[in-house]
Motif scaffolding. Structure first.
Motif: not given
Length: 67
Positions: A18-20, A33-35, A57-58
């Motif tokens: 849910d939130d990362a 990315h955030e969210g 990329a991550v």
């Protein structure tokens, strides 16, 4: 290996967060990315806009835990 979303294995190997914060570098200075995200079995990260971030990329994913 990729499973179709309607496959019996579809959600079994995926993880929804849910939130990362998804980082693209080892120093965790570059946030890609955030969210909310969905991590697929093949390592790709799906973001709400429908775009995908490559496993290459991550670098790191920080999961934010609600206080």
């Amino acid at each position: 290996m990729v499973f179709a979303s309607d496959s019996p294995f579809g959600g079994r190997f995926e993880q929804t967060i849910d939130d990362a914060v998804v980082h693209g570098d080892a120093d965790m200075e570059s946030a890609l990315h955030e969210g909310p995200i969905r991590v697929l079995v093949n390592g790709w990260v799906e973001v709400p806009s429908g775009r995908y971030l490559s496993p290459h990329a991550v670098r790191h994913v920080d999961v934010r835990v609600p206080e």
